[in-house]
Scaffold this active site. Structure first.
Site, short mmCIF file in Angstrom:
data_model
loop_
_atom_site.label_atom_id
_atom_site.label_comp_id
_atom_site.label_asym_id
_atom_site.label_seq_id
_atom_site.Cartn_x
_atom_site.Cartn_y
_atom_site.Cartn_z
N PHE A 23 -7.52 -9.71 3.38
CA PHE A 23 -7.00 -8.44 3.90
C PHE A 23 -8.17 -7.54 4.28
CE2 PHE A 23 -3.57 -10.16 1.50
CZ PHE A 23 -2.41 -9.72 2.12
N CYS A 29 -4.99 6.94 9.34
CA CYS A 29 -3.64 6.71 9.84
C CYS A 29 -3.22 7.94 10.64
CB CYS A 29 -2.66 6.45 8.70
SG CYS A 29 -1.01 5.93 9.27
N CYS A 33 3.22 9.42 5.73
CA CYS A 33 4.50 9.06 5.12
C CYS A 33 4.47 9.39 3.63
CB CYS A 33 4.79 7.58 5.33
SG CYS A 33 4.87 7.13 7.09
N CYS A 36 3.75 6.44 1.10
CA CYS A 36 2.60 5.57 1.31
C CYS A 36 1.81 5.37 0.03
CB CYS A 36 1.69 6.16 2.39
SG CYS A 36 0.31 5.08 2.82
N ASP A 37 1.46 4.11 -0.26
CA ASP A 37 0.74 3.78 -1.49
C ASP A 37 -0.74 3.49 -1.24
OD1 ASP A 37 0.93 1.36 -0.19
OD2 ASP A 37 1.98 0.32 -1.80
N THR A 38 -1.24 3.88 -0.08
CA THR A 38 -2.61 3.55 0.29
C THR A 38 -3.47 4.81 0.35
OG1 THR A 38 -1.84 1.70 1.62
CG2 THR A 38 -4.07 2.47 2.03
N GLU A 92 -0.57 -5.58 10.56
CA GLU A 92 0.55 -4.75 10.12
C GLU A 92 0.35 -3.36 10.71
OE1 GLU A 92 0.31 -5.02 5.88
OE2 GLU A 92 1.04 -7.09 5.85
N HIS A 191 3.69 -8.95 -4.28
CA HIS A 191 2.39 -8.72 -4.90
C HIS A 191 2.49 -7.70 -6.01
CE1 HIS A 191 2.94 -5.98 -1.54
NE2 HIS A 191 2.04 -5.15 -2.04
#
Length: 197
Positions: A23, A29, A33, A36-38, A92, A191
């Protein structure tokens, strides 16, 4: 390029679930959102050659470009470079910007941000569409504008809210929706279920 993280794991979502993958998480971005978990604001700058060196030490030759929003940085030349080094390339994206036409696989996850629905842009049409599902989602209204000229795989993925009880209720509602609308498939964040990155 601004890289948030490079890591080796299994793809946890969609059609390629279970595949070993490298990855490349790009920073930045164009949406904000709430679920969002990032943490995509932190990054290190890397050249394309440094990225190739970093990902080439892993045995898998399947690479996933994710983010953030990778279309802010990735172009066809970078995808060509990955191909030249023997990588199959998936991306993605939220679908708000054109994706490189030479991708091997494109996942679009349309988002609601500030009340605006994102749309697929560009010539490269998605191979799969993954809609994040919660109590307020109307999957068909999101999907229909995106599939007027092609038929990608379509997935519903329960939204991870961070609350176990609410997550369970959302998942049950998602399953029920799919049973009533069998053109959809269920995508789980496997995951997270098996506690890997």
């Amino acid at each position: 390029m601004k890289i948030n993280n490079i890591f080796y794991s299994l793809q946890g979502e969609g059609r390629n679930t279970g595949r070993a993958a490298v990855f490349i998480r790009f920073a930045g971005c164009n949406l904000k959102c709430p679920f969002c978990d990032t943490e995509f604001d932190t990054y290190r700058e890397m050249t394309a050659e440094e990225i190739i060196a970093a990902i080439s030490r892993y045995p898998a030759r399947f690479v996933v470009l994710t983010g953030g929003e990778p279309t802010l940085q990735v172009d066809e030349a970078f995808v060509n470079l990955l191909h030249q080094h023997g990588f199959e390339v998936a991306m993605e994206s939220n679908g708000t910007r054109p994706a490189p036409r030479n991708l091997d696989w494109l996942t679009v996850s349309p988002k609601m941000s500030g009340g605006e629905r994102t749309e697929v842009r560009g010539e490269r049409l998605p191979d799969e569409i993954k809609v994040i599902f919660d109590e307020h989602t109307r999957p068909e209204s999101i999907l229909l504008p995106l599939i007027s000229h092609h038929s990608p795989l379509i997935y519903l993925q329960p939204c991870d809210t961070g609350n176990d009880d609410r997550n369970k209720a959302i998942t049950q509602a998602c399953v029920q929706y799919i049973k009533e609308h069998p053109q959809w498939r269920l995508s789980l964040q496997t995951h997270k279920l098996i506690d890997i990155e």
